[in-house]
Each structure stands twice: as C-alpha cells, then as structure tokens.
Design a protein around this motif. Sequence first.
Motif, PDB file in Angstrom:
ATOM      1  N   ARG A  34       0.845  -1.186   0.000  1.00 18.49           N
ATOM      2  CA  ARG A  34       0.000   0.000   0.000  1.00 18.49           C
ATOM      3  C   ARG A  34       0.883   1.239   0.000  1.00 18.49           C
ATOM      4  O   ARG A  34       2.024   1.209   0.448  1.00 18.49           O
ATOM      5  CB  ARG A  34      -0.953   0.011   1.192  1.00 18.49           C
ATOM      6  N   PHE A  35       0.329   2.328  -0.522  1.00 18.19           N
ATOM      7  CA  PHE A  35       1.003   3.619  -0.457  1.00 18.19           C
ATOM      8  C   PHE A  35       0.121   4.513   0.390  1.00 18.19           C
ATOM      9  O   PHE A  35      -1.029   4.763   0.036  1.00 18.19           O
ATOM     10  CB  PHE A  35       1.202   4.213  -1.852  1.00 18.19           C
ATOM     11  N   ASP A  36       0.630   4.952   1.532  1.00 19.48           N
ATOM     12  CA  ASP A  36      -0.175   5.666   2.522  1.00 19.48           C
ATOM     13  C   ASP A  36      -1.391   4.802   2.838  1.00 19.48           C
ATOM     14  O   ASP A  36      -1.233   3.649   3.174  1.00 19.48           O
ATOM     15  CB  ASP A  36      -0.542   7.072   2.043  1.00 19.48           C
ATOM     16  N   ALA A  37      -2.583   5.341   2.666  1.00 17.88           N
ATOM     17  CA  ALA A  37      -3.756   4.541   3.018  1.00 17.88           C
ATOM     18  C   ALA A  37      -4.284   3.752   1.820  1.00 17.88           C
ATOM     19  O   ALA A  37      -5.278   3.051   1.924  1.00 17.88           O
ATOM     20  CB  ALA A  37      -4.844   5.461   3.556  1.00 17.88           C
ATOM     21  N   HIS A  38      -3.579   3.856   0.712  1.00 18.10           N
ATOM     22  CA  HIS A  38      -4.130   3.339  -0.549  1.00 18.10           C
ATOM     23  C   HIS A  38      -3.572   1.953  -0.879  1.00 18.10           C
ATOM     24  O   HIS A  38      -2.416   1.817  -1.268  1.00 18.10           O
ATOM     25  CB  HIS A  38      -3.765   4.351  -1.646  1.00 18.10           C
ATOM     26  N   PRO A  39      -4.377   0.886  -0.694  1.00 18.43           N
ATOM     27  CA  PRO A  39      -3.871  -0.451  -1.011  1.00 18.43           C
ATOM     28  C   PRO A  39      -3.767  -0.650  -2.521  1.00 18.43           C
ATOM     29  O   PRO A  39      -4.698  -0.303  -3.249  1.00 18.43           O
ATOM     30  CB  PRO A  39      -4.917  -1.394  -0.402  1.00 18.43           C
ATOM     31  N   VAL A  40      -2.621  -1.154  -2.971  1.00 22.02           N
ATOM     32  CA  VAL A  40      -2.432  -1.354  -4.412  1.00 22.02           C
ATOM     33  C   VAL A  40      -2.382  -2.852  -4.736  1.00 22.02           C
ATOM     34  O   VAL A  40      -3.036  -3.318  -5.659  1.00 22.02           O
ATOM     35  CB  VAL A  40      -1.157  -0.636  -4.901  1.00 22.02           C
ATOM     36  N   LEU A  41      -1.619  -3.623  -3.966  1.00 23.93           N
ATOM     37  CA  LEU A  41      -1.601  -5.082  -4.141  1.00 23.93           C
ATOM     38  C   LEU A  41      -2.154  -5.703  -2.868  1.00 23.93           C
ATOM     39  O   LEU A  41      -1.765  -5.326  -1.763  1.00 23.93           O
ATOM     40  CB  LEU A  41      -0.169  -5.579  -4.387  1.00 23.93           C
ATOM     41  N   GLY A 101      -4.507  -4.789 -17.105  1.00 20.10           N
ATOM     42  CA  GLY A 101      -5.437  -4.139 -16.198  1.00 20.10           C
ATOM     43  C   GLY A 101      -5.474  -2.663 -16.540  1.00 20.10           C
ATOM     44  O   GLY A 101      -4.598  -2.175 -17.255  1.00 20.10           O
ATOM     45  N   SER A 102      -6.480  -1.977 -16.008  1.00 17.34           N
ATOM     46  CA  SER A 102      -6.603  -0.575 -16.386  1.00 17.34           C
ATOM     47  C   SER A 102      -5.491   0.251 -15.744  1.00 17.34           C
ATOM     48  O   SER A 102      -4.767  -0.220 -14.862  1.00 17.34           O
ATOM     49  CB  SER A 102      -7.988  -0.048 -16.032  1.00 17.34           C
ATOM     50  N   SER A 103      -5.381   1.474 -16.195  1.00 17.11           N
ATOM     51  CA  SER A 103      -4.322   2.358 -15.748  1.00 17.11           C
ATOM     52  C   SER A 103      -4.430   2.615 -14.239  1.00 17.11           C
ATOM     53  O   SER A 103      -5.514   2.848 -13.728  1.00 17.11           O
ATOM     54  CB  SER A 103      -4.445   3.664 -16.534  1.00 17.11           C
ATOM     55  N   GLY A 104      -3.318   2.515 -13.536  1.00 13.94           N
ATOM     56  CA  GLY A 104      -3.324   2.792 -12.099  1.00 13.94           C
ATOM     57  C   GLY A 104      -3.715   1.615 -11.225  1.00 13.94           C
ATOM     58  O   GLY A 104      -3.851   1.753 -10.010  1.00 13.94           O
ATOM     59  N   THR A 105      -3.852   0.405 -11.805  1.00 20.99           N
ATOM     60  CA  THR A 105      -4.231  -0.752 -10.981  1.00 20.99           C
ATOM     61  C   THR A 105      -3.059  -1.387 -10.249  1.00 20.99           C
ATOM     62  O   THR A 105      -3.270  -2.260  -9.411  1.00 20.99           O
ATOM     63  CB  THR A 105      -4.851  -1.913 -11.799  1.00 20.99           C
ATOM     64  N   GLY A 106      -1.838  -1.046 -10.624  1.00 21.38           N
ATOM     65  CA  GLY A 106      -0.712  -1.635  -9.902  1.00 21.38           C
ATOM     66  C   GLY A 106       0.137  -2.591 -10.716  1.00 21.38           C
ATOM     67  O   GLY A 106       0.933  -3.355 -10.151  1.00 21.38           O
ATOM     68  N   LYS A 107       0.034  -2.519 -12.030  1.00 23.17           N
ATOM     69  CA  LYS A 107       0.819  -3.424 -12.880  1.00 23.17           C
ATOM     70  C   LYS A 107       2.311  -3.124 -12.744  1.00 23.17           C
ATOM     71  O   LYS A 107       3.120  -4.039 -12.571  1.00 23.17           O
ATOM     72  CB  LYS A 107       0.388  -3.271 -14.353  1.00 23.17           C
ATOM     73  N   SER A 108       2.654  -1.849 -12.817  1.00 22.22           N
ATOM     74  CA  SER A 108       4.079  -1.496 -12.687  1.00 22.22           C
ATOM     75  C   SER A 108       4.568  -1.794 -11.275  1.00 22.22           C
ATOM     76  O   SER A 108       5.691  -2.282 -11.086  1.00 22.22           O
ATOM     77  CB  SER A 108       4.305  -0.020 -13.021  1.00 22.22           C
ATOM     78  N   VAL A 109       3.726  -1.515 -10.301  1.00 21.95           N
ATOM     79  CA  VAL A 109       4.091  -1.816  -8.906  1.00 21.95           C
ATOM     80  C   VAL A 109       4.366  -3.321  -8.763  1.00 21.95           C
ATOM     81  O   VAL A 109       5.349  -3.722  -8.132  1.00 21.95           O
ATOM     82  CB  VAL A 109       2.964  -1.348  -7.945  1.00 21.95           C
ATOM     83  N   LEU A 110       3.540  -4.136  -9.392  1.00 25.10           N
ATOM     84  CA  LEU A 110       3.726  -5.587  -9.311  1.00 25.10           C
ATOM     85  C   LEU A 110       5.090  -5.996  -9.876  1.00 25.10           C
ATOM     86  O   LEU A 110       5.848  -6.710  -9.208  1.00 25.10           O
ATOM     87  CB  LEU A 110       2.593  -6.303 -10.068  1.00 25.10           C
TER      88      LEU A 110
HETATM   89  N1  ADP Z   1       6.349   5.013  -5.506  1.00 25.81           N
HETATM   90  C1  ADP Z   1       5.039   5.269  -5.324  1.00 25.81           C
HETATM   91  N2  ADP Z   1       4.610   6.041  -4.303  1.00 25.81           N
HETATM   92  C2  ADP Z   1       3.300   6.278  -4.107  1.00 25.81           C
HETATM   93  N3  ADP Z   1       2.326   5.764  -4.872  1.00 25.81           N
HETATM   94  C3  ADP Z   1       2.680   5.005  -5.902  1.00 25.81           C
HETATM   95  C4  ADP Z   1       4.051   4.706  -6.189  1.00 25.81           C
HETATM   96  N4  ADP Z   1       4.108   3.902  -7.270  1.00 25.81           N
HETATM   97  C5  ADP Z   1       2.827   3.703  -7.652  1.00 25.81           C
HETATM   98  N5  ADP Z   1       1.971   4.352  -6.838  1.00 25.81           N
HETATM   99  C6  ADP Z   1       0.509   4.311  -6.934  1.00 25.81           C
HETATM  100  O1  ADP Z   1       0.112   2.956  -7.033  1.00 25.81           O
HETATM  101  C7  ADP Z   1      -0.964   2.805  -7.934  1.00 25.81           C
HETATM  102  C8  ADP Z   1      -0.595   1.814  -8.999  1.00 25.81           C
HETATM  103  O2  ADP Z   1       0.428   2.372  -9.810  1.00 25.81           O
HETATM  104  P1  ADP Z   1       1.045   1.634 -11.072  1.00 25.81           P
HETATM  105  O3  ADP Z   1       1.509   0.282 -10.689  1.00 25.81           O
HETATM  106  O4  ADP Z   1       2.052   2.545 -11.638  1.00 25.81           O
HETATM  107  O5  ADP Z   1      -0.212   1.494 -12.044  1.00 25.81           O
HETATM  108  P2  ADP Z   1      -0.262   0.851 -13.497  1.00 25.81           P
HETATM  109  O6  ADP Z   1      -1.190  -0.316 -13.412  1.00 25.81           O
HETATM  110  O7  ADP Z   1      -0.838   1.919 -14.391  1.00 25.81           O
HETATM  111  O8  ADP Z   1       1.134   0.476 -13.892  1.00 25.81           O
HETATM  112  C9  ADP Z   1      -1.274   4.194  -8.465  1.00 25.81           C
HETATM  113  O9  ADP Z   1      -2.341   4.717  -7.709  1.00 25.81           O
HETATM  114  C10 ADP Z   1      -0.002   4.956  -8.210  1.00 25.81           C
HETATM  115  O10 ADP Z   1      -0.268   6.312  -8.026  1.00 25.81           O
END
Ligand code: ADP
Length: 247
Positions: free
Chosen positions: A10-17, A34-43
């Motif tokens: 999660r980033f702050d309060a925002h769960p991503v994975l 997945g759609s933009s901002g779902t966490g693909k790059s984060v994964l």
């Molecule tokens: N280093 C970071 N710090 C804070 N938030 C992040 C960071 N990297 C990604 N996020 C947030 O995590 C979510 C998923 O991002 P990302 O994986 O880039 O999406 P996408 O599926 O388009 O690749 C987004 O809401 C993004 O703003």
Amino acid sequence: MIEYVGVSKRFDAHPVLDHIDLTLKDREITYIIGSSGTGKSVLVKHAVGLLRPDAGRIRIDGQDVTDLNEAGWRDIRKRYALVFQHPTLFDSMSLLDNVALPIRKHQGLSREAARQSARDFLERVDMDSKADLMPAEVGPSERKRVAIARSLTLSPDCAILDEPTTGLDIVASENIDAMIRDLAHRMRKTVIVVSHDLRSIFGVADRIVFLYKGRIRLDGPPAAFRDADDPIVRQFVRGDPAGPMET
Ligand SMILES: Nc1ncnc2c1ncn2[C@@H]1O[C@H](COP(=O)(O)OP(=O)(O)O)[C@@H](O)[C@H]1O
Ligand SMILES: [Mg+2]
C-alpha cells in the motif's frame, strides 16, 4: 521463475496489491494487464527489488529475495532486461554507441570489439541497418527496440517490458510484438509484458494475468480470457481500458 506469495503493498492509506499469489514461469510470455493505475508497474517492480512488499514473500528460482540488501538485488537485476515505458537513449550518440556503451563498461572490451558486439545485438531487434543513425533520426518504436537491445547486452534470462507498445501506431506496435515473440522463441528468454494493448495481448501472450483492484481477477491463456463470463473481464476485452466507471 518468479513467485509472489501473499504479496501486499500500500502507499499511505491506498492499497495497491492485496495478497497476490502468482508464479511467473520460465520461457513463457506472460502479459500483466489491467486498467491504468491498478498496480501493474508496482507488481513487476517487486520482482526486481525496486519496491519492497509490506507483507508476503518474493522468491526467484526458489530463493527468497524479499529481504535482500541493495547489493544482493543488483546481482539479481543482472538477470533481467528491464525496459520501462519511456526508455532514454543518449541523444548525442549513435544507436550503435548507445548499445556499445554498456558492453564496454561491463565486459571491458575495446571500443571496436564492443561496437562489433553491439551490431549483433542491434541485428537481433532488426535495427542493424540503422546502427549509425542518431536517436532523433528514428521513430519511437525503433528507439524502444534499441533500448531493448541495450538491455539484452548483459545476457539476461528474463525481459520485463512495461507498456512497450503504448503510444505507438499499429505498424510500430506490430514490430514490437514480433520482437517480443522473438525474445521468447528464438532467444529463449522469459518475457513479462505489462500492457493494456488488446491487439498485442491477444496476438502474443501465452498467458494473461488480469489485475483488478489489487487482486488477480483472471489468470489463464488468451482463450480463457476471450471466453470469460466475468463482466469485469468482458468489459476489458470489449476494449474499454478505463474499466468500469469509478464513483
Ligand atoms: N512510488 C510510489 N509512491 C506512491 N504511490 C505510488 C508509487 N508507485 C505507484 N503508486 C501508486 O500505485 C498505484 C498503482 O500504480 P502503477 O503500478 O504505476 O499502475 P499501473 O497499473 O498503471 O502500472 C497508483 O495509484 C499509483 O499512483
Ligand atoms: Mg504502469
């Protein structure tokens, strides 16, 4: 082989994975979609130590790498070709020299030997005929192919390409698609592609992992994806990459 075991981020309060369990197998072309901002790059960044999970484990070829230090990760990263969405080349150097540079640096070759080797890498991405041009003299998909050639110079086992066709026209995307197939089939690399380009997904993927709201919504071959009953998946397949409207 890359394994995610109960990975949450999660980033702050925002769960991503949210408790991701996923095994990416060798020698497969896996598309993470997945759609933009779902966490693909984060994964994918978790697979190369650019992000650390809040919970869960990451294993690479059976080795638990979750708590590796930076030096440990640097060794692991040598096994990957990592190409992000906007790869940069040195504008003041020919395409050939852009690829020769890391070869010289990492293999200690002479300038001429490094350039010869660089030509071979450019040939693999079908860019050898343009080797002496400058980055500004070629198109965006060609620059991307050169960036991929450069990332292959360290002989990685696995290529991770984040949005390789985003922003490219159809002809340029098809060139990248052909190169992705070549990476897997001729160069025998494991290939992980982050994309929401449906044409590319259905044309190239062996396996599709669909990420939705922090979870894996569907994981299977393209046919399973095309025939899915799940309305969320269907909406994506119909070509609405923005996904259902958020309220
Ligand atoms: N280093 C970071 N710090 C804070 N938030 C992040 C960071 N990297 C990604 N996020 C947030 O995590 C979510 C998923 O991002 P990302 O994986 O880039 O999406 P996408 O599926 O388009 O690749 C987004 O809401 C993004 O703003
Ligand atoms: Mg992304």
